[in-house]
Motif scaffolding. Structure first.
Motif, PDB file in Angstrom:
ATOM      1  N   MET A   4       0.781  -1.171   0.146  1.00  0.00           N
ATOM      2  CA  MET A   4       0.012  -0.300   0.029  1.00  0.00           C
ATOM      3  C   MET A   4       0.947   1.126   0.006  1.00  0.00           C
ATOM      4  SD  MET A   4      -3.096   0.817  -0.412  1.00  0.00           S
ATOM      5  CE  MET A   4      -4.581   0.898   0.160  1.00  0.00           C
ATOM      6  N   ASP A   5       2.062   1.242   0.816  1.00  0.00           N
ATOM      7  CA  ASP A   5       2.935   2.369   0.724  1.00  0.00           C
ATOM      8  C   ASP A   5       3.604   2.621  -0.784  1.00  0.00           C
ATOM      9  OD1 ASP A   5       2.595   2.885   3.513  1.00  0.00           O
ATOM     10  OD2 ASP A   5       4.105   1.575   4.065  1.00  0.00           O
ATOM     11  N   LEU A   6       3.971   1.503  -1.241  1.00  0.00           N
ATOM     12  CA  LEU A   6       4.382   1.365  -2.763  1.00  0.00           C
ATOM     13  C   LEU A   6       3.349   2.016  -3.802  1.00  0.00           C
ATOM     14  CD1 LEU A   6       7.023   0.718  -4.223  1.00  0.00           C
ATOM     15  CD2 LEU A   6       5.749  -1.441  -4.627  1.00  0.00           C
ATOM     16  N   ILE A   7       2.048   1.843  -3.872  1.00  0.00           N
ATOM     17  CA  ILE A   7       1.168   2.022  -4.420  1.00  0.00           C
ATOM     18  C   ILE A   7       1.154   3.672  -4.336  1.00  0.00           C
ATOM     19  CG2 ILE A   7      -1.468   2.179  -4.882  1.00  0.00           C
ATOM     20  CD1 ILE A   7      -1.181  -0.972  -4.319  1.00  0.00           C
ATOM     21  N   LEU A 124       5.215  -0.130 -10.475  1.00  0.00           N
ATOM     22  CA  LEU A 124       5.253  -0.132  -9.087  1.00  0.00           C
ATOM     23  C   LEU A 124       6.606  -0.978  -8.705  1.00  0.00           C
ATOM     24  CD1 LEU A 124       1.720  -1.528  -7.764  1.00  0.00           C
ATOM     25  CD2 LEU A 124       2.732   0.522  -7.425  1.00  0.00           C
ATOM     26  N   VAL A 125       7.142  -1.983  -9.469  1.00  0.00           N
ATOM     27  CA  VAL A 125       8.400  -2.635  -9.473  1.00  0.00           C
ATOM     28  C   VAL A 125       9.509  -1.500  -9.526  1.00  0.00           C
ATOM     29  CG1 VAL A 125       9.995  -4.319 -10.034  1.00  0.00           C
ATOM     30  CG2 VAL A 125       7.714  -4.769  -9.345  1.00  0.00           C
ATOM     31  N   ALA A 126       9.117  -0.753 -10.508  1.00  0.00           N
ATOM     32  CA  ALA A 126      10.232   0.283 -10.763  1.00  0.00           C
ATOM     33  C   ALA A 126      10.323   1.328  -9.537  1.00  0.00           C
ATOM     34  CB  ALA A 126       9.908   1.086 -12.079  1.00  0.00           C
ATOM     35  N   THR A 127       9.332   1.745  -9.032  1.00  0.00           N
ATOM     36  CA  THR A 127       9.197   2.505  -7.776  1.00  0.00           C
ATOM     37  C   THR A 127      10.102   1.773  -6.677  1.00  0.00           C
ATOM     38  OG1 THR A 127       7.091   3.459  -8.457  1.00  0.00           O
ATOM     39  CG2 THR A 127       7.704   3.695  -6.243  1.00  0.00           C
ATOM     40  N   GLU A 128       9.938   0.514  -6.561  1.00  0.00           N
ATOM     41  CA  GLU A 128      10.450  -0.272  -5.647  1.00  0.00           C
ATOM     42  C   GLU A 128      11.872  -0.248  -5.649  1.00  0.00           C
ATOM     43  OE1 GLU A 128       9.838  -4.467  -3.568  1.00  0.00           O
ATOM     44  OE2 GLU A 128      10.287  -4.496  -5.553  1.00  0.00           O
ATOM     45  N   LYS A 129      12.531  -0.160  -6.810  1.00  0.00           N
ATOM     46  CA  LYS A 129      14.072  -0.132  -7.347  1.00  0.00           C
ATOM     47  C   LYS A 129      14.449   1.200  -7.328  1.00  0.00           C
ATOM     48  CE  LYS A 129      14.266  -4.664  -9.048  1.00  0.00           C
ATOM     49  NZ  LYS A 129      14.756  -4.898  -7.686  1.00  0.00           N
ATOM     50  N   SER A 171      11.439  12.942  -5.370  1.00  0.00           N
ATOM     51  CA  SER A 171      10.175  13.565  -5.859  1.00  0.00           C
ATOM     52  C   SER A 171       9.427  14.229  -4.442  1.00  0.00           C
ATOM     53  CB  SER A 171       9.410  12.311  -6.244  1.00  0.00           C
ATOM     54  OG  SER A 171       7.855  12.957  -6.500  1.00  0.00           O
ATOM     55  N   GLU A 172       9.155  15.401  -4.783  1.00  0.00           N
ATOM     56  CA  GLU A 172       8.376  16.103  -3.940  1.00  0.00           C
ATOM     57  C   GLU A 172       6.695  16.282  -4.363  1.00  0.00           C
ATOM     58  OE1 GLU A 172      10.551  19.890  -3.201  1.00  0.00           O
ATOM     59  OE2 GLU A 172      12.274  18.838  -3.208  1.00  0.00           O
ATOM     60  N   ILE A 173       6.448  15.529  -5.131  1.00  0.00           N
ATOM     61  CA  ILE A 173       5.006  15.593  -5.685  1.00  0.00           C
ATOM     62  C   ILE A 173       4.094  14.909  -4.506  1.00  0.00           C
ATOM     63  CG2 ILE A 173       3.398  14.752  -7.395  1.00  0.00           C
ATOM     64  CD1 ILE A 173       5.979  14.454  -9.273  1.00  0.00           C
ATOM     65  N   LYS A 174       3.169  15.646  -4.085  1.00  0.00           N
ATOM     66  CA  LYS A 174       2.264  15.264  -2.872  1.00  0.00           C
ATOM     67  C   LYS A 174       0.956  14.750  -3.906  1.00  0.00           C
ATOM     68  CE  LYS A 174       5.059  15.915   0.229  1.00  0.00           C
ATOM     69  NZ  LYS A 174       6.118  14.976   0.588  1.00  0.00           N
ATOM     70  N   ALA A 175       0.393  13.662  -3.536  1.00  0.00           N
ATOM     71  CA  ALA A 175      -0.702  13.065  -4.064  1.00  0.00           C
ATOM     72  C   ALA A 175      -1.882  13.114  -3.375  1.00  0.00           C
ATOM     73  CB  ALA A 175      -0.439  11.839  -4.834  1.00  0.00           C
ATOM     74  N   GLN A 176      -3.111  13.454  -3.812  1.00  0.00           N
ATOM     75  CA  GLN A 176      -4.380  13.428  -3.235  1.00  0.00           C
ATOM     76  C   GLN A 176      -5.249  12.672  -4.068  1.00  0.00           C
ATOM     77  OE1 GLN A 176      -5.202  17.573  -2.184  1.00  0.00           O
ATOM     78  NE2 GLN A 176      -4.763  17.188   0.022  1.00  0.00           N
ATOM     79  N   ARG A 177      -6.082  11.975  -3.498  1.00  0.00           N
ATOM     80  CA  ARG A 177      -7.143  11.134  -4.219  1.00  0.00           C
ATOM     81  C   ARG A 177      -8.367  11.396  -3.371  1.00  0.00           C
ATOM     82  NH1 ARG A 177      -3.552  10.468  -7.104  1.00  0.00           N
ATOM     83  NH2 ARG A 177      -2.903   8.669  -8.337  1.00  0.00           N
ATOM     84  N   THR A 178      -9.599  11.319  -4.094  1.00  0.00           N
ATOM     85  CA  THR A 178     -11.051  11.505  -3.530  1.00  0.00           C
ATOM     86  C   THR A 178     -11.076  10.076  -2.848  1.00  0.00           C
ATOM     87  OG1 THR A 178     -11.494  12.610  -5.787  1.00  0.00           O
ATOM     88  CG2 THR A 178     -13.244  11.503  -4.268  1.00  0.00           C
ATOM     89  N   PRO A 179     -11.613  10.375  -1.619  1.00  0.00           N
ATOM     90  CA  PRO A 179     -11.645   9.080  -0.655  1.00  0.00           C
ATOM     91  C   PRO A 179     -12.555   8.163  -1.409  1.00  0.00           C
ATOM     92  CG  PRO A 179     -12.128  11.010   0.343  1.00  0.00           C
ATOM     93  CD  PRO A 179     -12.053  11.610  -0.679  1.00  0.00           C
ATOM     94  N   ALA A 180     -12.060   6.668  -1.527  1.00  0.00           N
ATOM     95  CA  ALA A 180     -12.920   5.724  -1.930  1.00  0.00           C
ATOM     96  C   ALA A 180     -14.463   5.763  -1.625  1.00  0.00           C
ATOM     97  CB  ALA A 180     -12.395   4.326  -1.726  1.00  0.00           C
TER      98      ALA A 180
END
Length: 188
Positions: A4-7, A124-129, A171-180
């Motif tokens: 979930m942290d990776l996502i 996701l694997v690219a992010t992990e690496k 990366s300093e990009i902060k993301a926000q999503r509409t709650p599910a």
């Protein structure tokens, strides 16, 4: 890192170093991609890895296509489009072209969705690496002329050009999503 942290930490990052990404790392990204769910095990994805001098050839092919499409534009506008196309593959040390190859065994939308899942696994694997990725499309993704260069079949559909490299900075990009909950209706 927990999944979930990776996502939640994955970001599109276009500013990358001009440093080669080892082939074994690229192979790991592709290995993750092929484990995406797909109906009737059609495995509808195709990958084309463009790196090194191949990026220059890719850019020349895109410039050739852009030039053919530039009819009716002013000389200045045409040159801008052609140069932009020529330089596009030089944005990152590796471009992974991901395409769907419809099997005809299931509705095409299911195969596009499966390829989208493959793309997400790869990202996701690219992010992990610790890699930076940015998925691009644009008009060039829909040009059938490009299929010849990429050795894709006529019915294949390019889902995206995945630019891969090492980030120039954190990366300093902060993301926000509409709650599910705001997008969900529970039935039953």
């Amino acid at each position: 890192m927990e999944i979930m942290d990776l996502i939640k930490s994955r970001r599109s990052i276009g500013a990358v170093e001009d440093r080669e990404v080892p082939d074994d790392v690229i192979r790991e990204l592709l290995e993750a991609a092929i484990w995406a769910p797909n109906h009737k095990k059609t495995e509808p994805w195709k990958f084309r890895v463009v790196k090194g001098e191949g990026r220059v050839k890719f850019g020349e092919e895109m410039a050739r296509i852009a030039a053919a499409k530039a009819a009716g534009l002013s000389e200045e506008e045409a040159q801008k489009k052609i140069e932009k196309a020529r330089k596009a593959p030089l944005r990152a040390p590796v471009i992974i072209v991901i395409a769907t190859s419809p099997s005809g065994k299931v509705p095409e939308i299911e195969e596009v969705a499966a390829t989208g899942c493959a793309l997400q696994n790869l990202l996701l694997v690219a992010t992990e690496k610790g890699l930076a990725t940015k998925v691009r499309t644009g008009d060039m993704a829909y040009e059938k002329e490009l299929h010849k260069f990429l050795q894709l079949d006529e019915n294949d559909k390019i889902i995206g050009f995945v630019y891969v490299g090492y980030p120039k900075k954190e990366s300093e990009i902060k993301a926000q999503r509409t709650p599910a909950e705001e997008k969900t209706i529970w039935i039953g």
